[in-house]
Motif scaffolding. Structure first.
Motif, short mmCIF file in Angstrom:
data_model
loop_
_atom_site.label_atom_id
_atom_site.label_comp_id
_atom_site.label_asym_id
_atom_site.label_seq_id
_atom_site.Cartn_x
_atom_site.Cartn_y
_atom_site.Cartn_z
N CYS A 126 -32.23 -7.39 88.28
CA CYS A 126 -30.96 -6.81 87.85
C CYS A 126 -30.24 -7.74 86.87
O CYS A 126 -29.65 -7.29 85.88
CB CYS A 126 -30.06 -6.55 89.06
N SER A 130 -28.94 -7.06 83.03
CA SER A 130 -27.54 -7.16 82.62
C SER A 130 -27.36 -8.16 81.49
O SER A 130 -26.55 -7.94 80.58
CB SER A 130 -26.68 -7.56 83.83
N THR A 133 -28.28 -6.36 78.37
CA THR A 133 -27.29 -5.32 78.07
C THR A 133 -25.99 -5.93 77.54
O THR A 133 -25.34 -5.37 76.66
CB THR A 133 -27.02 -4.48 79.33
N THR A 468 -27.91 -3.19 89.03
CA THR A 468 -27.79 -2.49 87.76
C THR A 468 -27.65 -0.98 87.97
O THR A 468 -28.50 -0.36 88.62
CB THR A 468 -28.98 -2.78 86.82
N LYS A 494 -22.21 1.27 81.28
CA LYS A 494 -22.02 -0.10 80.81
C LYS A 494 -20.73 -0.72 81.35
O LYS A 494 -20.51 -1.92 81.18
CB LYS A 494 -22.02 -0.14 79.28
N SER A 793 -21.48 -3.91 90.25
CA SER A 793 -22.41 -3.88 89.12
C SER A 793 -22.91 -5.29 88.84
O SER A 793 -22.14 -6.26 88.88
CB SER A 793 -21.71 -3.33 87.88
N SER A 794 -24.20 -5.40 88.51
CA SER A 794 -24.71 -6.72 88.11
C SER A 794 -24.08 -7.17 86.80
O SER A 794 -24.05 -8.38 86.52
CB SER A 794 -26.24 -6.69 88.01
N ASP A 795 -23.57 -6.24 86.00
CA ASP A 795 -22.85 -6.64 84.78
C ASP A 795 -21.61 -7.45 85.16
O ASP A 795 -21.29 -8.45 84.51
CB ASP A 795 -22.42 -5.41 83.98
#
Length: 818
Positions: A126, A130, A133, A468, A494, A793-795
């Motif tokens: 994940c 990220s 991304t 993710t 996103k 979120s892994s972001d």
């Protein structure tokens, strides 16, 4: 987004070229594997130009990069993820339809690379998703295990491990670079030279060596031109074949060096109950970090780069203790090979390494015996000794007379054997040490690394895990993903915090109806899969109660099973009992040498068989344990779940990520205040979460006072009846010895207080039963779980790492149109 293959016609032409010139067949004679490879290589071609451009842009930018060092990566299947990231999903589907090819069949032909054991490996996958991304320059490094985590089968309900031959047909997503092989040395001795200028130089005279061959996997960012790399290392012998020995007739000896070298990257986590197994694990760990550091320093950085400026250009994240040997390796390179002074080299190491701890279990904090480390890596042991001597001198100065503290904090443990404590080494040298959930980070500071957090409070921080949404909602749950996008737009993929916009729809009758219909369709999809794979038939009009995670005592699958037995006994006692139909789904693998865990699997399957054979229970209670739980199965199972079982003993689970995936997909959690459950509860609200059980301080107090599990057995009629059924042989054909070790372990040890939490757990499950009967209210809570789980979120996790630890910046790559 712009693409070289921007039409169905162009994609079809490229696909047929790959089929003809890559696989050497025409469409009429192509096998499913030929078609899959051709499709994968068509997609890979589109990513390749982006990857090369990303490397070019990042090289010119001279920006700080993140190097993620992890012994595990549970990637999952690559085809759909890469189609999604490259914006080619619809074009590929239309192209295959035009050619009369069922793309679903090609998707299922892909063998998943099982290069991890569980949450740690899936988290790593994940995170690299990220990072790409979010346009952060990054490289993931790991091991290309020839055989990943074993393929699980059941024989008479007992787990049997079979080799995971994921490379049987090759992998179209990887490309090797044998010309960039790295020599890795082991064993031997060191020699010291005292020079005329008063300096001392040490040379490591190695005993044997292997070559690490890099295999690149491209990691595309979603809706961005950035493509990062995952580089996995495979071990090869420096001299794979001895022709003279072969010609003498000793054929086995002729290839002995090759077999010995390749053992290093042969199997994920070799069984380490033997001295040979322990040595192989240490070989693996050093092999991959030595390859990775050498690759980054020699091939990624400019040839004339001054390594004294290394902290400006890179941060090395140590994903648990497996890669910690990288610390003395970097110091060795800087001091012995690059001639940098010890103090300067140590200062560099202190700025570039950071350590993520993934456990609270003392037995999971790796230690390596001095004897083994000195025999396999003699120079590294010398470096560790010197590091420790200087560290202990600083401690004695800071805490005069407190020799007990000095001993407790020493990198070298003295009892029961002299050994190197790898978590301590990482903490002493690393810039930051982070846990993976708020509670875990607190316990890491207060219970596990207490002396270190008191000494260096600024070193410790938290980064709660994440997953993710691209893979675990968009790909895994297309129905829900479509509904979300239709309702709030597609920006959530996103920025998962945008899911909050769904909250008002929790009171929209039409939205609730559609949400419930998607959940029902997901149950049908799961039912079809497990029936096709294993002949297991699941009723669809039922509560899907899901417990999927590695099999370990602290995760307490036995507690879940005791509840199942209690439900079964209630129906036996009252055949007319009005009970919500329930499907209880387990998914787990037990380590091959973990006897109690394997016994637990056998008991789960035995209970499932017994319940299946009882006509009074049919359609009301079903237990299913699909074999070989992996990422691909998770992507089908998780979207079907109504209830998420997160019932580990408080204070034992570091974080969990399955709990996040399930909540995101609209499952309500029944759980303890453990790991990231604490934050899930905070986010989704107590009314949408079934909380039960002892808190961490309560559990600690019970164990400190001298826990007596048989007292709970004696005082709880339901618990006593459930355990007695197991002990009496009711689920083992009258064999009272079949599960005796498991029963005795619970009655006389119960290290993780399953019996102490049994009554509270059953009461919470009774609340679940009542709540599920109100379909509208349950669906409303499910919607709110999805709407309020954007934090996971892994972001967001990566942004936390960037803000708190890494301090790296995005380097965007412009598209073909600029």
């Amino acid at each position: 987004m712009p693409s070289d293959v921007d039409s169905v016609d162009t994609f079809t032409t490229e696909f047929l070229k790959r089929l003809q010139f890559g696989q050497g067949v025409v469409l009429a004679r192509a096998t499913t594997n030929d078609l899959y490879f051709a499709l994968a290589r068509t997609v890979r071609q589109q990513l390749m130009s982006r990857w090369l451009e990303t490397l070019n842009v990042q090289r010119k930018a001279k920006a700080k990069a993140v190097v993620y060092l992890s012994a595990e990566y549970l990637l999952g299947r690559q085809l759909d993820n890469n189609l999604l990231a490259s914006g080619l999903t619809e074009i590929a589907e239309q192209s295959m339809e035009r050619l009369g090819i069922d793309i679903t069949t090609l998707r299922e032909a892909e063998l998943e690379p099982g290069l991890g054991n569980g949450g740690l490996g899936r988290l790593a996958a994940c995170f690299i998703d990220s990072l790409a991304t979010m346009q952060i320059p990054a490289v993931g490094y790991g091991i290309r295990y020839e055989y990943g985590i074993f393929r699980q089968t059941f024989v008479d309900g007992v787990q049997v491990e079979q080799p995971d031959s994921w490379l049987t047909n090759g992998s179209p997503w990887e490309f090797p670079h044998p010309e960039m092989g790295v020599k890795v040395r082991f064993a031997g001795h060191t020699e010291t030279e005292h020079r005329d200028d008063g300096s001392v130089a040490t040379t490591w005279v190695h005993g044997w060596e292997v070559i690490g061959i890099p295999y690149n996997y491209m990691v595309p960012g979603y809706r961005t031109e950035n493509v990062n790399a995952l580089r996995l290392w495979s071990a090869r012998a420096t001299q794979a074949f001895d022709l003279q020995v072969f010609n003498s007739g000793d054929y086995l000896q002729a290839v002995r060096a090759q077999a010995f070298a390749e053992n290093i990257s042969k199997v994920l986590y070799p069984e380490d109950s033997t001295p040979q197994g322990k040595e192989l694990r240490l070989q693996q760990q050093y092999f991959f970090v030595a390859c990775s550091l050498r690759d980054y320093l020699d091939n990624v950085l400019p040839a004339d780069f001054d390594l004294r400026r290394l902290p400006e250009r890179v941060v090395f994240q140590l994903n648990d203790t497996h890669p910690v040997i990288a610390i003395p390796e970097l110091i060795r390179i800087l001091v012995d090979e690059r001639g940098i002074a010890w103090d300067v080299a140590l200062d560099i190491a202190r700025q570039v390494f950071n350590y993520t701890c993934h456990t609270l279990l003392p037995e999971a904090l790796e230690v390596w015996s001095v004897e083994l480390l000195g025999r396999l890596l003699p120079r590294h042991l010398e470096i560790i000794y010197r590091l420790n001597d200087e560290f202990l001198a600083d401690l004695r100065e800071a805490y005069p007379g407190d020799e007990l503290r000095v001993r407790r904090m020493s990198i070298i443990q003295e009892h029961p054997e002299r050994a190197v404590r790898m978590a301590y080494l990482a903490t002493v040298v690393g810039t930051k040490v982070n846990g993976v959930a708020e509670l875990h980070s607190q316990l890491l500071r207060d219970k596990v690394l207490t002396d270190f957090s008191a000494h260096w409070p600024e070193k410790f921080t938290n980064v709660t895990n994440g997953v993710t949404p691209r893979r675990f909602v968009r790909l895994a749950n297309p129905g829900l993903s479509g509904l979300i996008t239709e309702t709030i737009g597609e920006g959530w993929l996103k920025d998962l915090a945008e899911l909050q916009q769904l909250e008002p729809y929790a009171d929209d009758a039409s939205f609730l109806e559609r949400f419930a219909a998607i959940k029902s369709a997901n149950k049908s999809r799961l039912s079809e899969l497990v029936e096709r794979r294993q002949g297991i038939v699941l009723p669809q009009a039922a509560l899907y109660d899901v417990m999927v995670k590695r099999l370990h005592e602290y995760k307490r699958q036995t507690l879940k099973l005791l509840h199942v037995i209690t439900l079964y006994q209630r129906i036996q006692e009252n055949p007319d009992l009005d009970i919500v139909p329930r499907v209880v789904l387990f998914g787990a693998k037990a380590a091959p040498g973990y006897r109690i865990a394997k016994d637990t699997i056998a008991l789960i399957n035995a209970v499932a068989t017994t319940i299946d054979a009882d006509p009074a229970v049919k359609g009301r209670l079903k237990v299913a344990f699909p074999a070989n739980y992996n990422v691909s199965l998770a992507e089908i199972l998780i979207p079907a779940a109504d209830l998420s079982e997160q019932i580990s003993l408080a204070g034992k689970e570091a974080s969990g990520t399955g709990n996040m995936k399930l909540a995101l997909n609209g499952a309500l959690t029944i759980g303890t205040l453990d790991g990231a459950n604490v934050e899930i509860l905070e986010q989704v609200g107590a009314e949408n979460f079934f909380l039960f059980g002892l808190t961490e301080p309560e559990a600690q107090a019970i164990q400190t006072a001298g826990y007596q599990p048989h007292e709970h057995y004696a005082s709880s009629p339901g618990l006593r009846k459930a355990l007695d059924a197991v002990a009496s042989g009711e689920f083992s054909g009258g064999d009272t010895e079949a599960f005796a070790p498991l029963v005795d372990s619970l009655l006389y040890q119960d290290r993780f207080l399953a019996l102490a939490d049994y009554d509270a757990y059953v009461a919470a499950q009774d609340e679940v039963e009542v709540a599920y009967r109100d379909t509208k209210a349950w669906t409303r809570s499910a919607v709110l779980n999805t709407a309020r789980s954007g934090y996971f979120s892994s972001d967001r996790s990566i942004q936390d790492y960037l803000d708190r630890i890494w301090h790296a910046k995005p380097v965007p790559v412009a598209g073909p149109t600029g």
